[in-house]
Design a protein around this motif. Structure first.
Motif, PDB file in Angstrom:
ATOM      1  N   ASN A  94      -6.280  -6.545   9.563  1.00 25.52           N
ATOM      2  CA  ASN A  94      -5.227  -5.534   9.515  1.00 25.52           C
ATOM      3  C   ASN A  94      -3.883  -6.098   9.962  1.00 25.52           C
ATOM      4  O   ASN A  94      -3.593  -7.263   9.751  1.00 25.52           O
ATOM      5  CB  ASN A  94      -5.658  -4.326  10.360  1.00 25.52           C
ATOM      6  CG  ASN A  94      -6.902  -3.651   9.802  1.00 25.52           C
ATOM      7  OD1 ASN A  94      -6.888  -3.124   8.698  1.00 25.52           O
ATOM      8  ND2 ASN A  94      -7.985  -3.679  10.565  1.00 25.52           N
ATOM      9  N   TYR A 112      -4.657  -7.280  -7.415  1.00 25.91           N
ATOM     10  CA  TYR A 112      -5.276  -6.231  -6.624  1.00 25.91           C
ATOM     11  C   TYR A 112      -6.214  -6.816  -5.564  1.00 25.91           C
ATOM     12  O   TYR A 112      -6.904  -7.795  -5.811  1.00 25.91           O
ATOM     13  CB  TYR A 112      -6.063  -5.279  -7.531  1.00 25.91           C
ATOM     14  CG  TYR A 112      -5.177  -4.564  -8.526  1.00 25.91           C
ATOM     15  CD1 TYR A 112      -4.585  -3.352  -8.210  1.00 25.91           C
ATOM     16  CD2 TYR A 112      -4.917  -5.134  -9.771  1.00 25.91           C
ATOM     17  CE1 TYR A 112      -3.757  -2.703  -9.116  1.00 25.91           C
ATOM     18  CE2 TYR A 112      -4.097  -4.499 -10.683  1.00 25.91           C
ATOM     19  CZ  TYR A 112      -3.513  -3.283 -10.350  1.00 25.91           C
ATOM     20  OH  TYR A 112      -2.687  -2.660 -11.238  1.00 25.91           O
ATOM     21  N   LYS A 132       2.692   2.454   7.728  1.00 24.34           N
ATOM     22  CA  LYS A 132       1.224   2.453   7.771  1.00 24.34           C
ATOM     23  C   LYS A 132       0.714   2.066   9.152  1.00 24.34           C
ATOM     24  O   LYS A 132      -0.482   2.083   9.410  1.00 24.34           O
ATOM     25  CB  LYS A 132       0.669   1.462   6.736  1.00 24.34           C
ATOM     26  CG  LYS A 132       1.313   1.553   5.358  1.00 24.34           C
ATOM     27  CD  LYS A 132       1.306   2.949   4.782  1.00 24.34           C
ATOM     28  CE  LYS A 132       1.912   3.013   3.400  1.00 24.34           C
ATOM     29  NZ  LYS A 132       3.323   2.649   3.319  1.00 24.34           N
ATOM     30  N   ASN A 152      -2.961  -2.817  -2.588  1.00 25.74           N
ATOM     31  CA  ASN A 152      -4.120  -2.615  -1.720  1.00 25.74           C
ATOM     32  C   ASN A 152      -4.587  -1.151  -1.784  1.00 25.74           C
ATOM     33  O   ASN A 152      -4.466  -0.403  -0.823  1.00 25.74           O
ATOM     34  CB  ASN A 152      -3.759  -3.017  -0.291  1.00 25.74           C
ATOM     35  CG  ASN A 152      -4.945  -3.172   0.638  1.00 25.74           C
ATOM     36  OD1 ASN A 152      -4.821  -3.012   1.840  1.00 25.74           O
ATOM     37  ND2 ASN A 152      -6.119  -3.482   0.121  1.00 25.74           N
ATOM     38  N   ASN A 153      -5.056  -0.755  -2.976  1.00 21.99           N
ATOM     39  CA  ASN A 153      -5.595   0.599  -3.199  1.00 21.99           C
ATOM     40  C   ASN A 153      -4.524   1.683  -3.116  1.00 21.99           C
ATOM     41  O   ASN A 153      -4.789   2.787  -2.600  1.00 21.99           O
ATOM     42  CB  ASN A 153      -6.725   0.904  -2.198  1.00 21.99           C
ATOM     43  CG  ASN A 153      -7.853  -0.097  -2.257  1.00 21.99           C
ATOM     44  OD1 ASN A 153      -8.324  -0.436  -3.341  1.00 21.99           O
ATOM     45  ND2 ASN A 153      -8.277  -0.606  -1.103  1.00 21.99           N
ATOM     46  N   SER A 154      -3.340   1.394  -3.635  1.00 20.10           N
ATOM     47  CA  SER A 154      -2.285   2.408  -3.649  1.00 20.10           C
ATOM     48  C   SER A 154      -2.665   3.557  -4.580  1.00 20.10           C
ATOM     49  O   SER A 154      -3.327   3.365  -5.602  1.00 20.10           O
ATOM     50  CB  SER A 154      -0.965   1.797  -4.115  1.00 20.10           C
ATOM     51  OG  SER A 154      -0.508   0.834  -3.200  1.00 20.10           O
ATOM     52  N   TYR A 212       0.855  -1.177   0.000  1.00 20.07           N
ATOM     53  CA  TYR A 212       0.000   0.000   0.000  1.00 20.07           C
ATOM     54  C   TYR A 212       0.898   1.237   0.000  1.00 20.07           C
ATOM     55  O   TYR A 212       1.589   1.509   0.984  1.00 20.07           O
ATOM     56  CB  TYR A 212      -0.925   0.005   1.224  1.00 20.07           C
ATOM     57  CG  TYR A 212      -1.711   1.281   1.393  1.00 20.07           C
ATOM     58  CD1 TYR A 212      -2.621   1.700   0.421  1.00 20.07           C
ATOM     59  CD2 TYR A 212      -1.549   2.086   2.512  1.00 20.07           C
ATOM     60  CE1 TYR A 212      -3.329   2.875   0.551  1.00 20.07           C
ATOM     61  CE2 TYR A 212      -2.259   3.262   2.669  1.00 20.07           C
ATOM     62  CZ  TYR A 212      -3.150   3.652   1.687  1.00 20.07           C
ATOM     63  OH  TYR A 212      -3.848   4.821   1.816  1.00 20.07           O
ATOM     64  N   HIS A 249      -9.070  -5.004  -3.095  1.00 20.96           N
ATOM     65  CA  HIS A 249      -9.712  -3.717  -2.862  1.00 20.96           C
ATOM     66  C   HIS A 249     -10.238  -3.544  -1.443  1.00 20.96           C
ATOM     67  O   HIS A 249     -10.561  -2.424  -1.042  1.00 20.96           O
ATOM     68  CB  HIS A 249     -10.839  -3.516  -3.879  1.00 20.96           C
ATOM     69  CG  HIS A 249     -10.352  -3.510  -5.301  1.00 20.96           C
ATOM     70  ND1 HIS A 249      -9.521  -2.519  -5.799  1.00 20.96           N
ATOM     71  CD2 HIS A 249     -10.533  -4.396  -6.320  1.00 20.96           C
ATOM     72  CE1 HIS A 249      -9.233  -2.779  -7.062  1.00 20.96           C
ATOM     73  NE2 HIS A 249      -9.826  -3.914  -7.410  1.00 20.96           N
ATOM     74  N   GLN A 250     -10.342  -4.631  -0.677  1.00 20.19           N
ATOM     75  CA  GLN A 250     -10.684  -4.479   0.744  1.00 20.19           C
ATOM     76  C   GLN A 250      -9.439  -4.037   1.502  1.00 20.19           C
ATOM     77  O   GLN A 250      -8.427  -4.744   1.503  1.00 20.19           O
ATOM     78  CB  GLN A 250     -11.193  -5.801   1.324  1.00 20.19           C
ATOM     79  CG  GLN A 250     -12.563  -6.198   0.856  1.00 20.19           C
ATOM     80  CD  GLN A 250     -13.123  -7.325   1.701  1.00 20.19           C
ATOM     81  OE1 GLN A 250     -13.715  -7.114   2.762  1.00 20.19           O
ATOM     82  NE2 GLN A 250     -12.939  -8.550   1.239  1.00 20.19           N
ATOM     83  N   GLN A 251      -9.512  -2.874   2.142  1.00 18.18           N
ATOM     84  CA  GLN A 251      -8.330  -2.319   2.775  1.00 18.18           C
ATOM     85  C   GLN A 251      -7.914  -3.135   3.998  1.00 18.18           C
ATOM     86  O   GLN A 251      -8.757  -3.591   4.775  1.00 18.18           O
ATOM     87  CB  GLN A 251      -8.595  -0.875   3.209  1.00 18.18           C
ATOM     88  CG  GLN A 251      -7.336  -0.074   3.505  1.00 18.18           C
ATOM     89  CD  GLN A 251      -6.495   0.139   2.264  1.00 18.18           C
ATOM     90  OE1 GLN A 251      -7.023   0.359   1.183  1.00 18.18           O
ATOM     91  NE2 GLN A 251      -5.190   0.055   2.414  1.00 18.18           N
ATOM     92  N   GLY A 252      -6.628  -3.314   4.150  1.00 18.68           N
ATOM     93  CA  GLY A 252      -6.096  -4.013   5.319  1.00 18.68           C
ATOM     94  C   GLY A 252      -5.181  -5.155   4.926  1.00 18.68           C
ATOM     95  O   GLY A 252      -5.473  -5.916   4.007  1.00 18.68           O
ATOM     96  N   LYS A 253      -4.069  -5.282   5.651  1.00 17.37           N
ATOM     97  CA  LYS A 253      -3.081  -6.319   5.328  1.00 17.37           C
ATOM     98  C   LYS A 253      -3.655  -7.714   5.467  1.00 17.37           C
ATOM     99  O   LYS A 253      -3.341  -8.614   4.684  1.00 17.37           O
ATOM    100  CB  LYS A 253      -1.857  -6.158   6.241  1.00 17.37           C
ATOM    101  CG  LYS A 253      -0.686  -7.051   5.852  1.00 17.37           C
ATOM    102  CD  LYS A 253       0.537  -6.762   6.700  1.00 17.37           C
ATOM    103  CE  LYS A 253       1.731  -7.609   6.237  1.00 17.37           C
ATOM    104  NZ  LYS A 253       2.949  -7.322   7.047  1.00 17.37           N
TER     105      LYS A 253
END
Length: 325
Positions: free
Chosen positions: A170, A58, A205, A39-41, A12, A60-64
């Motif tokens: 996360n 890709y 992050k 991850n949505n960079s 990210y 698209h759900q944010q979080g590691k």
């Protein structure tokens, strides 16, 4: 198609360092496939990684945790090497870590920063304290000897990846992975690796307090889930002692005077002790369920092992093959 080694890089906004990470990994592991999951960079990380030779996908759900869930679900490999895209982990240790999985049948190899340069390179003192606290807590609670709980540098086997239920979304994912490996009696080894702080202009992050609190919550949740008897019996013991402390004066006065003078207090104490008994029996019942889950897991592990042999027949040790007639 299955890979021999899959290098997994969740990213990210790592445009400052991702190209170097990909090139370094390709140099030390030329046979590996390098996967970068963006991850949505918003800084062009994906294009830079693609130009460096990585397979870019890709999430698209944010979080590691969400990224790693997709990686583990999508990719089949004999060995998975997970590394961060911030260039804090030198690639020179990758071969040793992968060889332990491929040759020694290790389920997880932990890249141990804390026994090396982490405390001198890392410029965030609360991160240093947090890593030490988490390591000590988990090793004490689960009777283990993992040197670095929260490292993002790990090599893992096919069996571990395909039997690991990703629940965290996360950065607490590393803690969850470690506890899962310990609880399921998987073979875990430590490899001491150097650590270098992020390049200038590259930002972490991690939020020291928010993510630290999430990690602590994860430890408590997993202690409850994996060691329910210890968890609930500890609560029961505290409640029982608390009830006994307040009950003794009432009992003493009753013996001396023959009358209970604090009936409301006695009622509350009875409820406290009853709660302690309920907690104890809850722990006993949940422990039985956990044991049943472990038995089911062994059957699941056998199924995954059979699938692994089908995908990678060349990996079966000669000593385990049937002799020719």
């Amino acid at each position: 198609m299955a890979d021999k080694i899959a290098v997994l890089i969740p990213c990210y906004n790592e445009s400052k360092s991702i190209a170097k990470v990909v090139r370094d990994m390709k140099e030390v592991l030329p046979e590996a496939v390098i996967y970068v999951y963006d991850n949505n960079s918003t800084d062009g990380t994906d294009e830079i990684a693609r130009k460096a030779g990585a397979v870019v996908r890709y999430e698209h759900q944010q979080g590691k945790g969400n990224v790693i869930r997709s990686m583990f679900r999508d990719i089949d490999a004999q060995c998975y090497l997970m590394v961060d895209g911030d260039d804090t982990y030198p690639a020179e240790y990758a071969r040793e870590m992968c060889d332990k999985v491929l040759n020694d049948r290790t389920d997880m190899v932990v890249g141990d920063r804390l026994s090396s340069t982490y405390f001198t390179e890392n410029k965030r003192p609360f991160h240093n304290f947090g890593n030490s606290l988490v390591r000590g807590s988990i090793n004490w609670l689960f009777h283990s000897d993992i040197k670095d709980i929260m490292t993002g540098y790990r090599a893992m086997s096919y069996q571990f990846v395909k039997t690991y239920p990703v629940l965290s979304r996360n950065f607490e994912i590393e803690t969850e992975m470690t506890i899962h490996a310990i609880d399921k009696n998987m073979q875990v080894e430590n490899v001491i690796v150097d650590y270098r702080d992020r390049q200038e202009g590259s930002e972490s992050k991690l939020n020291t307090y928010t993510d630290g609190f999430k990690v602590i919550k994860t430890i408590l949740r997993m202690f409850k889930d994996y060691r329910p008897l210890k968890f609930f019996s500890s609560i029961a013991a505290v409640l029982f002692v608390l009830g006994a402390v307040f009950f003794v004066p009432i009992l003493t006065k009753y013996i001396r005077l023959g009358v209970v003078t604090k009936i409301p207090s006695l009622i509350v104490i009875c409820f406290v002790i009853l709660t302690a008994i309920i907690c104890l029996f809850s722990g006993i019942i949940l422990t039985t369920l956990v044991q049943q889950h472990k038995q089911d897991f062994e059957f699941q592990l056998q199924q995954v092992s059979n699938e692994y042999k089908r995908l990678f027949p060349e990996s079966i040790p000669k000593s385990l093959e049937k002799p020719e007639k």
